[in-house]
Design an enzyme around this catalytic site. Structure first.
Site, mmCIF file in Angstrom:
data_model
loop_
_atom_site.group_PDB
_atom_site.id
_atom_site.type_symbol
_atom_site.label_atom_id
_atom_site.label_comp_id
_atom_site.label_asym_id
_atom_site.label_seq_id
_atom_site.Cartn_x
_atom_site.Cartn_y
_atom_site.Cartn_z
ATOM 1 N N ILE A 252 30.864 35.315 35.423
ATOM 2 C CA ILE A 252 32.261 35.759 35.496
ATOM 3 C C ILE A 252 32.856 35.440 36.872
ATOM 4 O O ILE A 252 33.145 36.349 37.653
ATOM 5 C CB ILE A 252 32.391 37.252 35.163
ATOM 6 C CG1 ILE A 252 31.466 38.098 36.047
ATOM 7 C CG2 ILE A 252 32.122 37.509 33.689
ATOM 8 C CD1 ILE A 252 31.764 39.585 36.017
ATOM 9 N N PRO A 253 33.065 34.165 37.163
ATOM 10 C CA PRO A 253 33.631 33.816 38.477
ATOM 11 C C PRO A 253 34.984 34.482 38.701
ATOM 12 O O PRO A 253 35.832 34.511 37.813
ATOM 13 C CB PRO A 253 33.794 32.296 38.400
ATOM 14 C CG PRO A 253 32.897 31.850 37.301
ATOM 15 C CD PRO A 253 32.848 32.989 36.330
ATOM 16 N N HIS A 254 35.147 35.017 39.908
ATOM 17 C CA HIS A 254 36.406 35.642 40.299
ATOM 18 C C HIS A 254 36.470 35.682 41.815
ATOM 19 O O HIS A 254 35.465 35.459 42.489
ATOM 20 C CB HIS A 254 36.541 37.048 39.700
ATOM 21 C CG HIS A 254 35.422 37.980 40.068
ATOM 22 N ND1 HIS A 254 34.167 37.898 39.486
ATOM 23 C CD2 HIS A 254 35.370 38.994 40.954
ATOM 24 C CE1 HIS A 254 33.391 38.839 40.003
ATOM 25 N NE2 HIS A 254 34.091 39.518 40.903
ATOM 26 N N GLY A 255 37.628 35.961 42.344
ATOM 27 C CA GLY A 255 37.830 35.967 43.787
ATOM 28 C C GLY A 255 37.386 37.263 44.432
ATOM 29 O O GLY A 255 36.996 38.224 43.765
#
Length: 154
Positions: free
Chosen positions: A67-70
């Site tokens: 779940i790539p996120h900043g």
């Protein structure tokens, strides 16, 4: 655009991509970030923060899903809360884990908590997780995420 309940208005077919390939985890994160940018969910400055988050802690969550996120600081670069889903049928090495599906998240404030809860509902069910990883069309992805959300509302 596929219409979803309010909770899923943040996901539409334009943000769902199949048959992707990536040479590395970094390449996969780049593709997720570019998709968030393409749909107008984030400003360009959000993309490096996704790599920073990945350096701080892996976004791999199990069942072949990341779940790539900043970072928290990067939320100021989020234009609207959105999800994107990218399928990597051949897999991506994610620090020793095999990732087949990336769910990119751009969220303002605490909205990502509800998003993560819905995703957790899919991932604790190995059959649903497999269906999500192996989906062939956007409607299937949306149906799986939507049905999990409806079950949690009951």
């Amino acid at each position: 655009m596929v219409t979803l309940p309010t909770e899923y208005a943040l996901l539409d077919a334009a943000g769902i991509k199949f048959g992707r390939t990536a040479t590395s985890r970094s390449d996969a994160v780049d593709q997720v970030g570019r998709t968030l940018l393409e749909i107008g969910a984030v400003e360009p400055a959000y993309l490096p923060a996704m790599h920073e988050r990945e350096r701080l802690v892996s976004t791999y969550v199990g069942e072949g899903v990341a779940i790539p996120h900043g970072t928290d600081e990067a939320r100021r670069h989020v234009r609207r809360t959105s999800l994107v889903v990218l399928q990597f049928a051949e897999g991506v090495d994610w620090g020793g884990n095999d990732v087949r599906l990336c769910v990119g998240i751009a969220a303002n404030g605490n909205e990502q908590v509800g998003i993560l809860a819905s995703l957790a509902g899919v991932l604790v069910n190995a059959e649903l997780a497999a269906q999500l990883r192996e989906a062939k069309d956007a409607e299937t992805v949306i149906r799986i995420l939507q049905s999990t959300n409806e079950e949690s509302d009951q």
